[in-house]
Each structure stands twice: as structure tokens, then as C-alpha cells.
Design a protein around this motif. Sequence first.
Motif, PDB file in Angstrom:
ATOM      1  N   GLN A 152       0.896  -1.113  -0.014  1.00  0.00           N
ATOM      2  CA  GLN A 152      -0.034  -0.027  -0.201  1.00  0.00           C
ATOM      3  C   GLN A 152       0.905   1.200   0.043  1.00  0.00           C
ATOM      4  N   ALA A 153       2.002   1.194   0.837  1.00  0.00           N
ATOM      5  CA  ALA A 153       2.837   2.262   0.992  1.00  0.00           C
ATOM      6  C   ALA A 153       3.446   2.767  -0.389  1.00  0.00           C
ATOM      7  N   ALA A 154       3.875   1.538  -1.106  1.00  0.00           N
ATOM      8  CA  ALA A 154       4.479   1.615  -2.229  1.00  0.00           C
ATOM      9  C   ALA A 154       3.853   2.210  -3.207  1.00  0.00           C
ATOM     10  N   ILE A 155       2.733   1.835  -3.622  1.00  0.00           N
ATOM     11  CA  ILE A 155       1.712   2.171  -4.675  1.00  0.00           C
ATOM     12  C   ILE A 155       1.258   3.645  -4.333  1.00  0.00           C
ATOM     13  N   LYS A 156       1.091   3.936  -3.118  1.00  0.00           N
ATOM     14  CA  LYS A 156       0.650   5.041  -2.825  1.00  0.00           C
ATOM     15  C   LYS A 156       1.579   6.460  -3.163  1.00  0.00           C
ATOM     16  N   ALA A 157       2.835   5.663  -2.742  1.00  0.00           N
ATOM     17  CA  ALA A 157       3.930   6.906  -3.023  1.00  0.00           C
ATOM     18  C   ALA A 157       4.259   7.011  -4.662  1.00  0.00           C
ATOM     19  N   ALA A 158       3.971   6.088  -5.436  1.00  0.00           N
ATOM     20  CA  ALA A 158       4.125   6.147  -6.888  1.00  0.00           C
ATOM     21  C   ALA A 158       3.151   6.840  -7.652  1.00  0.00           C
ATOM     22  N   GLN A 159       1.868   6.829  -7.086  1.00  0.00           N
ATOM     23  CA  GLN A 159       0.748   7.452  -7.875  1.00  0.00           C
ATOM     24  C   GLN A 159       0.589   7.049  -8.939  1.00  0.00           C
ATOM     25  N   PRO A 160       0.491   5.758  -9.274  1.00  0.00           N
ATOM     26  CA  PRO A 160       0.601   5.308 -10.906  1.00  0.00           C
ATOM     27  C   PRO A 160      -0.700   5.465 -11.491  1.00  0.00           C
ATOM     28  N   GLU A 161      -0.513   5.710 -12.722  1.00  0.00           N
ATOM     29  CA  GLU A 161      -1.801   5.715 -13.626  1.00  0.00           C
ATOM     30  C   GLU A 161      -2.210   4.288 -14.131  1.00  0.00           C
ATOM     31  N   ILE A 162      -1.049   3.531 -14.360  1.00  0.00           N
ATOM     32  CA  ILE A 162      -1.128   1.967 -14.722  1.00  0.00           C
ATOM     33  C   ILE A 162      -0.307   0.947 -13.815  1.00  0.00           C
ATOM     34  N   VAL A 163      -0.891  -0.029 -13.463  1.00  0.00           N
ATOM     35  CA  VAL A 163      -0.537  -1.064 -12.594  1.00  0.00           C
ATOM     36  C   VAL A 163      -0.439  -2.452 -13.292  1.00  0.00           C
ATOM     37  N   ILE A 164       0.833  -3.010 -13.456  1.00  0.00           N
ATOM     38  CA  ILE A 164       0.914  -4.396 -14.002  1.00  0.00           C
ATOM     39  C   ILE A 164       1.346  -5.101 -12.905  1.00  0.00           C
ATOM     40  N   HIS A 165       0.766  -6.326 -12.544  1.00  0.00           N
ATOM     41  CA  HIS A 165       0.942  -7.109 -11.525  1.00  0.00           C
ATOM     42  C   HIS A 165       1.606  -8.297 -12.132  1.00  0.00           C
ATOM     43  N   MET A 166       2.857  -8.697 -12.031  1.00  0.00           N
ATOM     44  CA  MET A 166       3.558  -9.888 -12.662  1.00  0.00           C
ATOM     45  C   MET A 166       4.682 -10.595 -11.285  1.00  0.00           C
ATOM     46  N   ALA A 167       4.509 -10.141 -10.004  1.00  0.00           N
ATOM     47  CA  ALA A 167       5.224 -10.870  -9.159  1.00  0.00           C
ATOM     48  C   ALA A 167       4.506 -12.133  -8.797  1.00  0.00           C
ATOM     49  N   ALA A 168       5.263 -13.248  -8.563  1.00  0.00           N
ATOM     50  CA  ALA A 168       4.681 -14.613  -8.547  1.00  0.00           C
ATOM     51  C   ALA A 168       5.765 -15.566  -8.083  1.00  0.00           C
ATOM     52  N   GLN A 169       5.324 -16.660  -7.373  1.00  0.00           N
ATOM     53  CA  GLN A 169       6.034 -17.907  -7.437  1.00  0.00           C
ATOM     54  C   GLN A 169       5.691 -18.655  -8.914  1.00  0.00           C
ATOM     55  N   ALA A 170       6.475 -18.977  -9.468  1.00  0.00           N
ATOM     56  CA  ALA A 170       6.208 -19.226 -10.904  1.00  0.00           C
ATOM     57  C   ALA A 170       6.755 -20.541 -11.380  1.00  0.00           C
ATOM     58  N   LEU A 171       7.049 -21.497 -10.409  1.00  0.00           N
ATOM     59  CA  LEU A 171       7.451 -22.993 -10.716  1.00  0.00           C
ATOM     60  C   LEU A 171       6.583 -23.724 -10.253  1.00  0.00           C
ATOM     61  N   VAL A 172       6.326 -24.988 -11.309  1.00  0.00           N
ATOM     62  CA  VAL A 172       5.479 -26.024 -10.816  1.00  0.00           C
ATOM     63  C   VAL A 172       6.161 -26.980  -9.722  1.00  0.00           C
ATOM     64  N   ARG A 173       7.278 -27.380 -10.043  1.00  0.00           N
ATOM     65  CA  ARG A 173       8.083 -28.092  -9.236  1.00  0.00           C
ATOM     66  C   ARG A 173       8.142 -27.774  -7.749  1.00  0.00           C
ATOM     67  N   TYR A 174       8.514 -26.464  -7.871  1.00  0.00           N
ATOM     68  CA  TYR A 174       8.826 -25.877  -6.589  1.00  0.00           C
ATOM     69  C   TYR A 174       7.563 -25.811  -5.721  1.00  0.00           C
ATOM     70  N   SER A 175       6.576 -25.579  -6.189  1.00  0.00           N
ATOM     71  CA  SER A 175       5.206 -25.321  -5.397  1.00  0.00           C
ATOM     72  C   SER A 175       4.761 -26.814  -5.001  1.00  0.00           C
ATOM     73  N   TYR A 176       5.342 -27.816  -5.347  1.00  0.00           N
ATOM     74  CA  TYR A 176       5.037 -28.969  -4.701  1.00  0.00           C
ATOM     75  C   TYR A 176       5.880 -29.198  -3.458  1.00  0.00           C
ATOM     76  N   VAL A 177       7.116 -28.565  -3.434  1.00  0.00           N
ATOM     77  CA  VAL A 177       7.668 -28.722  -2.143  1.00  0.00           C
ATOM     78  C   VAL A 177       7.534 -27.428  -1.226  1.00  0.00           C
TER      79      VAL A 177
END
Length: 359
Positions: free
Chosen positions: A72-97
Amino acid sequence: MNPTFWKGKRVFMTGHTGFKGSWLSLWLQSLGADVTGFSLPPDSEPNLFQRANVAEGMNSQIGDIRDLAAMQAAIKAAQPEIVIHMAAQALVRYSYVNPVETYATNVMGTVHLLEAVRQTEGVKSVVIVTSDKCYENKEWLWGYRENEPMGGYDPYSNSKGCSELVTSAYRNSFFNPDDYARHGVAVGSGRAGNVIGGGDWAQDRLIPDMMRAIASGQSVHIRSPHAIRPWQHVLEPLSGYLTLAERLYNEGIAFADGWNFGPEDSDTQPVQWIVERLTSTWGAGASWELDKNPQPHEATFLKLDCSKARSQLGWRPQWTLPTTIDKIVEWFKAAQQGADMRALTLTQIDSYQTSLLKA
């Protein structure tokens, strides 16, 4: 996609230190956008974020999307017009562990992002990036459409289906298209196929595994040579996300929906095709063999129907799979030779954008 649209736009993106995020950060920088990134540190060594000096042209913040207050603090400080959410845990095998971490990141991370947007004035366009694996996979021979049921066999795939459901719930509850005149926020989601490209050094991914094996003079071990995936260069879905973000910004509710971004049917190929093409293109020192050890479940066949993006967004792939393999080999060979990888990555972006504008 209109390159001039992005000049001076305030863009907030999560996951900017990752593979896809680094490519998108450099692309947005080249377009003249004012970019703020929020992400954990890079999760591999080496990594594209550092090799291409991605932080050089943006406001890079290290933070955790599982921390609502920090988000919340980061977005409030940036005051963006456009937001793109890409952060993720992106691996199938890692998700099993690490299933708890996977759900905390991919599900609650999406909740935190949308909650932060809800409390920030001035945001007009939001793109939530999920995955082709968000669909309930029935091993069909045809592509999944955007109205297919969400699902997922493994924790990673399931968490991406959950992220799509979270996005839909927030869109209905807080950013409802029927009430757009009041809130002014348009929320869409992008579902991409298997992205490949230079600068990916993550664990348990095909191209990084091959590059590590080639660099060490060993044969790469392939788990599922007959598994079929919608392979595409990383710039393909990124152009889709940018196109979607632009249309959400300009036209709002008409595009507030889920969108598939995948390759042409001819580029939906088995793992073995990718391996043989890349080793042949690389030349001496590249080889592969089958890994006969037991493996956790992964879908055998997965394909996207991208008719909606083609007809309504005017988006379509620009680079064939052979061209993509050529670009990957060019990138990693240059990296081995100590080239300026920021400059080379920007050159490949420019080449792709040129083909995009000519289409």
C-alpha cells in the motif's frame, strides 16, 4: 500497441526483478515511461535484472507482495496511472515442495495488490498477469478459451486459477464495469503460455537448464520430451500486456476481462522439438538425454485459443518459434562473451517492436 502512448506514463509494476519483469521494465524505459518496480531481490545468480542493469532507468524498490502495508505504501508513493502485477512464485515443481509460499504469494499477493489499488487515487488501468495453467486442464487437443473453468492440478497451477478468481471478485465487487463512471478503474488479466528468452536462469525451466548444461559441457537432462506447450518469446505476451493496459486506460470497461496471449498453432511444440532445435542452432558442445528418474505430475498437453486477443485487441505473435530460438542463442552466446547485456536486450526489444509496428 502505440509506443507514443507510454511516454511519461506513471507505471507501477510488481515482479520487476524477475525474468519477464526485467524485459518489461527495459521495454517501458525505452518507451519513456516513468516506472516504479516493487519486488523481492532476483531469485537466481546470475540474473537478467543485474546483468542488464535494469534498475538504472527506473525507481526500483525491494519489497514483498505478501506484506500488505508495504504494498500500500509503495503504490501510494508512486501514484501510478497504470499497474501491472507480475510478481509470482512461478514454478510448478517448486510449488510441490513449498505450497504454502506458493499460495501466499500468488493468491494473497494478488489480493494485496488489488486492495492497494482500491485505496489509491488516480489508477486507471490494471493488468493482473497469471498463466495458461490457470485453466482446469483436461488434456484437450484444442486450445482453452477465456471462459473455460479455472482449475489446476498442482499448487502452482491451482494458485493461478485462484488468482484469476480473486481478480474477478475484486472487479465485480469494487471495480464493477457498471459503476465505471464512479471508480474509473478497469481491471484485466493476461494468461500467457510458456515464455522463453535470453536472460532466464531460473531453476527447473527448460531453457535455463539447457544453458547451464551447455556452459558446464554436460548433456541437458530432459524430463518430459513429449510434453506439448505453447512456447513463445517473452516479448510476445509482454506486447499483449502493454496492448491490454493501453486499451484499459483509453477505453476502460470494454476490455476489463481475461485475455489469452499464446503462439500460433504451429509453434505449440513438444519439449523434444525445442531441445533439438536449440542444440542444433547452438552447435558444438550442446547435447541432451532423457532423465529417467520419477517426476511429479505435470500436464502433458496445453494449448491456448487466442482468437479473442487477435480479433478484439488486434494482438498477434510476431516471431516464429525458430526465430525465438535464434534470439535465445544470440543472447546467451553474447552473455558468455561478456557483452553489454542491457544494450543487447534493448536491441532485441527494438527489433521486436519494429516487426510489431510493421504488422
